[in-house]
Design a protein around this motif. Structure first.
Motif, PDB file in Angstrom:
ATOM      1  N   LEU A   1      -1.488  -5.698  -8.327  1.00 21.91           N
ATOM      2  CA  LEU A   1      -1.375  -5.530  -6.869  1.00 21.91           C
ATOM      3  C   LEU A   1      -2.749  -5.315  -6.246  1.00 21.91           C
ATOM      4  CD1 LEU A   1       1.818  -3.357  -6.921  1.00 21.91           C
ATOM      5  CD2 LEU A   1       1.539  -5.429  -5.520  1.00 21.91           C
TER       6      LEU A   1
ATOM      7  N   CYS B   1      -4.658  -8.490  -6.262  1.00 22.65           N
ATOM      8  CA  CYS B   1      -4.071  -9.459  -5.347  1.00 22.65           C
ATOM      9  C   CYS B   1      -4.536  -9.228  -3.911  1.00 22.65           C
ATOM     10  CB  CYS B   1      -2.553  -9.374  -5.430  1.00 22.65           C
ATOM     11  SG  CYS B   1      -1.700 -10.590  -4.433  1.00 22.65           S
TER      12      CYS B   1
ATOM     13  N   VAL C   1      -3.704  -1.387   0.430  1.00 26.66           N
ATOM     14  CA  VAL C   1      -2.516  -0.945  -0.304  1.00 26.66           C
ATOM     15  C   VAL C   1      -2.385   0.572  -0.198  1.00 26.66           C
ATOM     16  CG1 VAL C   1      -1.287  -0.995  -2.519  1.00 26.66           C
ATOM     17  CG2 VAL C   1      -2.921  -2.817  -1.990  1.00 26.66           C
TER      18      VAL C   1
ATOM     19  N   TYR D   1      -0.397   3.543  -2.141  1.00 28.71           N
ATOM     20  CA  TYR D   1       0.422   3.840  -3.324  1.00 28.71           C
ATOM     21  C   TYR D   1       1.140   5.171  -3.126  1.00 28.71           C
ATOM     22  CZ  TYR D   1      -1.817   0.141  -6.081  1.00 28.71           C
ATOM     23  OH  TYR D   1      -2.254  -1.067  -6.556  1.00 28.71           O
TER      24      TYR D   1
ATOM     25  N   ILE E   1       0.087  -3.383   2.346  1.00 28.81           N
ATOM     26  CA  ILE E   1       1.241  -3.279   1.451  1.00 28.81           C
ATOM     27  C   ILE E   1       1.529  -1.808   1.152  1.00 28.81           C
ATOM     28  CG2 ILE E   1       1.987  -3.773  -0.935  1.00 28.81           C
ATOM     29  CD1 ILE E   1       1.807  -6.284   0.609  1.00 28.81           C
TER      30      ILE E   1
ATOM     31  N   VAL F   1       3.295   0.442  -1.679  1.00 32.19           N
ATOM     32  CA  VAL F   1       3.870   0.410  -3.030  1.00 32.19           C
ATOM     33  C   VAL F   1       4.551   1.745  -3.293  1.00 32.19           C
ATOM     34  CG1 VAL F   1       3.371   0.168  -5.487  1.00 32.19           C
ATOM     35  CG2 VAL F   1       1.998  -1.092  -3.816  1.00 32.19           C
TER      36      VAL F   1
ATOM     37  N   VAL G   1       6.612  -2.943  -1.881  1.00 30.81           N
ATOM     38  CA  VAL G   1       6.707  -3.245  -3.320  1.00 30.81           C
ATOM     39  C   VAL G   1       7.253  -1.997  -4.002  1.00 30.81           C
ATOM     40  CG1 VAL G   1       5.423  -3.829  -5.422  1.00 30.81           C
ATOM     41  CG2 VAL G   1       4.738  -4.836  -3.227  1.00 30.81           C
TER      42      VAL G   1
ATOM     43  N   ALA H   1       7.769  -4.958 -10.862  1.00 34.81           N
ATOM     44  CA  ALA H   1       7.524  -4.735  -9.434  1.00 34.81           C
ATOM     45  C   ALA H   1       8.489  -5.609  -8.650  1.00 34.81           C
ATOM     46  CB  ALA H   1       6.078  -5.072  -9.078  1.00 34.81           C
TER      47      ALA H   1
ATOM     48  N   CYS I   1       9.616  -7.082  -5.103  1.00 37.87           N
ATOM     49  CA  CYS I   1       8.954  -7.350  -3.811  1.00 37.87           C
ATOM     50  C   CYS I   1       9.564  -8.600  -3.184  1.00 37.87           C
ATOM     51  CB  CYS I   1       7.447  -7.519  -4.006  1.00 37.87           C
ATOM     52  SG  CYS I   1       6.964  -8.548  -5.371  1.00 37.87           S
TER      53      CYS I   1
ATOM     54  N   ILE J   1       5.351 -12.377  -2.045  1.00 40.98           N
ATOM     55  CA  ILE J   1       4.425 -11.526  -2.803  1.00 40.98           C
ATOM     56  C   ILE J   1       4.608 -11.769  -4.295  1.00 40.98           C
ATOM     57  CG2 ILE J   1       3.735  -9.156  -3.373  1.00 40.98           C
ATOM     58  CD1 ILE J   1       4.554  -8.269  -0.640  1.00 40.98           C
TER      59      ILE J   1
ATOM     60  N   LEU K   1       1.751 -12.567  -7.252  1.00 43.00           N
ATOM     61  CA  LEU K   1       1.529 -11.726  -8.443  1.00 43.00           C
ATOM     62  C   LEU K   1       1.735 -12.536  -9.713  1.00 43.00           C
ATOM     63  CD1 LEU K   1       3.344  -8.411  -7.370  1.00 43.00           C
ATOM     64  CD2 LEU K   1       0.949  -9.066  -7.015  1.00 43.00           C
TER      65      LEU K   1
END
Ligand code: PLP
Length: 413
Positions: A120, A123, A188, A190, A219, A221, A249, A268, A270, A274, A278
C-alpha cells in the motif's frame, strides 16, 4: 579490495538509518525459543494452534480431504489465488455494512499483512516526498515500512486510555494541513482496530469522518488483525464496507485468531480499482503453494469450526485474566479494551503509581526466572508502566498468574 566501494555512501541513507522491526523474542538475553521450556505471551499468537490438526501424517490427508494437492511443489504457484480469495470473501460477506457482495476482485493477498502494509505504501507514496499518518500507540510495522520506503511519518496520538479512540478533529486537521502543504502530501492513514497494543475497537463513525474528508485525496487503511476476537462477530469486520468507500482498505491476517502465523498469509480488502493496482505491483508468485493450500483448508467449514473452538477457549482465558489480575498486588488498571487476544495492564510501584522501572523489572524477571515472556510497552504513547500480555492456554495462564504474583512481590519490596 574494491577501492571505491563504501557501503555508507552507496546504500540509501534511509536504509542505513533503519532500526529494524524488533520482535519481542529478540529483545532480552535468554533466547526465547518455542522449545517447550518457555511460555510465550509476547507476540499475540494463538497458543491453541491452527484449525488444522497438522501432524506429519495428517497433513496430507487434511489436504486431500479438502480436495487440494499440497505437493504440487515443482510448479509455480497460482499468481491470482482466486479460490482462496473467494473463501475469504465468503467469510466476510454478511451484509452487516452493505447490501453489496465482495468478490475476489476486491482482494490482495500477501505474505502476511506485513506485505500488504508495504505494498500500500509503495502504491501510493512517492519516496522522499509523501507521508503516512499513524495514531500511536500502534503497530510498529507502519513506521518501519515508511522508513524503508523513505516516506515520512505524521503521528496523531489516539485519545487517552482506556478509550484509545481516533482523535478525529486532530486527524482531520493534520489532513487539512497536508492538503495545504505544497512540499508533501499525506497519502495513507493507518488505523488499527482492534488496536495493537490497545485492544480497543475504533468507532465506525470516527473512521467514516476520516474517509469523508472533503478535500483530502488519500487512502484509509483499517488493520483488522484481531477482528475475530471481537464479541459481536457479525458486525466486527468492516471488510465489506470497502464496497461503499472507494478509499477504504481493510487488512486481515491468518496469523492471530486462525493460529497460522507460520504460513504468512495476509489479505487486503479494497475497491476493485485499488486491488488491481496492488496486484499489479506485487511479485507474481508471492503466495507459496503450501501456504495457499493450508489457508484454504483453514477456511473450509470444518476449519472455521475448529477456529471457533480455539477462539472460545482463548476468550474464556481472557475473561479469567480480567477477573484474576486485579487481585494481584501491584497490578494496576487495565488500559485499553478487551477486543483482542491480549491485554494491556499497568504495573505499579510501592506508591501505587504506574512505573516503567517496575514494569521492565517484572518483564525481565518473568522471562529470566520463570521463562514467561510478555511484552513491555511502557515507552509507547499513553502506556506508562504497561505490559502487554497475550492470552494463552489455560495451563499457560495458571503459570503466568503464579509467576506474576511472585515477581511483583519481589520487585516491589
Ligand atoms: C500481528 C499483527 C499483524 C499481522 O501481521 P502478519 O504479517 O499478517 O503476521 C498485523 N497488524 C497488527 C496490528 C498486528 O498486531
Amino acid at each position: 579490495m574494491s577501492p571505491a566501494f563504501n557501503l555508507e555512501t552507496c546504500a540509501r541513507p534511509n536504509i542505513l538509518a533503519l532500526e529494524p522491526y524488533r520482535c519481542a523474542r529478540e529483545q532480552v538475553p535468554p533466547d526465547y525459543k518455542d522449545d517447550g521450556s518457555n511460555v510465550l505471551l509476547d507476540a499475540n499468537e494463538n497458543a491453541y494452534g491452527s484449525p488444522l490438526a497438522i501432524g506429519a501424517n495428517s497433513l496430507k490427508s487434511e489436504a486431500a480431504a479438502a480436495g487440494l494437492d499440497l505437493f504440487g511443489l515443482h510448479r509455480y504457484p497460482d499468481p491470482h489465488q482466486e479460490d482462496l480469495k473467494q473463501q475469504l470473501c465468503e467469510l466476510r460477506n454478511n451484509h452487516a455494512h452493505t447490501v453489496q457482495t465482495l468478490t475476489p476482485a476486491n482482494l490482495f493477498v500477501g505474505v502476511g499483512s506485513d506485505e500488504a502494509i508495504d505494498v500500500l505504501l509503495r502504491c501510493f507514496c512517492v519516496p522522499a516526498r509523501d507521508r503516512i499518518l499513524v495514531c500511536p500507540p500502534t503497530y510498529g510495522m507502519y513506521g518501519v515500512s515508511a522508513q524503508v520506503n523513505d516516506v515520512g511519518l505524521v503521528k496523531v496520538p489516539l485519545t487517552a486510555a482506556p478509550e484509545f479512540g481516533v482523535d478525529v478533529p486532530a486527524v482531520l486537521a493534520a489532513l487539512d494541513a497536508a492538503v495545504a502543504a505544497p512540499e508533501y502530501d499525506i497519502k495513507v492513514v493507518y488505523l488499527c482496530s482492534p488496536g495493537n497494543p490497545t485492544g480497543a475497537t475504533l468507532k465506525k463513525d470516527d473512521i467514516a469522518q476520516v474517509l469523508a474528508h472533503p478535500t483530502w485525496n488519500g487512502i484509509v487503511v483499517v488493520d483488522e488483525a484481531y477482528v475475530d476476537f471481537v464479541e459481536d462477530q457479525r458486525t466486527a469486520s468492516l471488510a465489506e464496507w470497502v464496497l461503499e468507500w472507494p478509499n477504504l482498505v481493510v487488512m486481515q491476517t491468518l496469523s492471530k485468531a486462525f493460529g497460522m502465523a507460520g504460513i504468512r498469509l495476509g489479505a487486503a480488502f479494497c475497491a476493485a480499482p485499488i486491488a488491481r493496482l496492488l496486484n499489479a505491483l506485487k511479485a507474481p508468485y508471492n503466495i507459496a503453494s503450501p501456504t495457499s493450500t493450508l489457508a484454504r483448508s483453514a477456511l473450509t467449514p470444518q476449519g472455521l469450526a475448529a477456529m471457533q473452538v480455539n477462539r472460545a477457549k482463548l476468550v474464556s482465558q481472557r475473561v479469567r485474566l480480567i477477573e484474576s489480575l486485579p487481585q494481584i498486588p501491584g497490578v494496576g488498571r487495565l488500559r485499553g479494551g478487551t477486543d483482542s487476544n491480549f491485554l494491556l495492564y499497568e504495573m505499579l510501584n510501592a506508591q501505587g503509581q504506574p512505573d516503567n522501572a517496575v514494569a521492565l523489572a517484572v518483564y525481565t524477571k518473568l522471562a529470566e526466572q520463570y521463562r514467561v515472556v510478555v511484552r513491555f510497552r511502557g515507552k509507547e504513547h499513553g502506556c506508562l508502566g504497561c505490559l502487554r500480555i497475550t492470552v494463552g492456554t489455560e495451563e499457560e495462564m495458571s503459570q503466568f498468574l503464579e509467576a506474576l504474583a511472585k515477581t511483583l512481590a519481589e520487585v516491589r519490596q
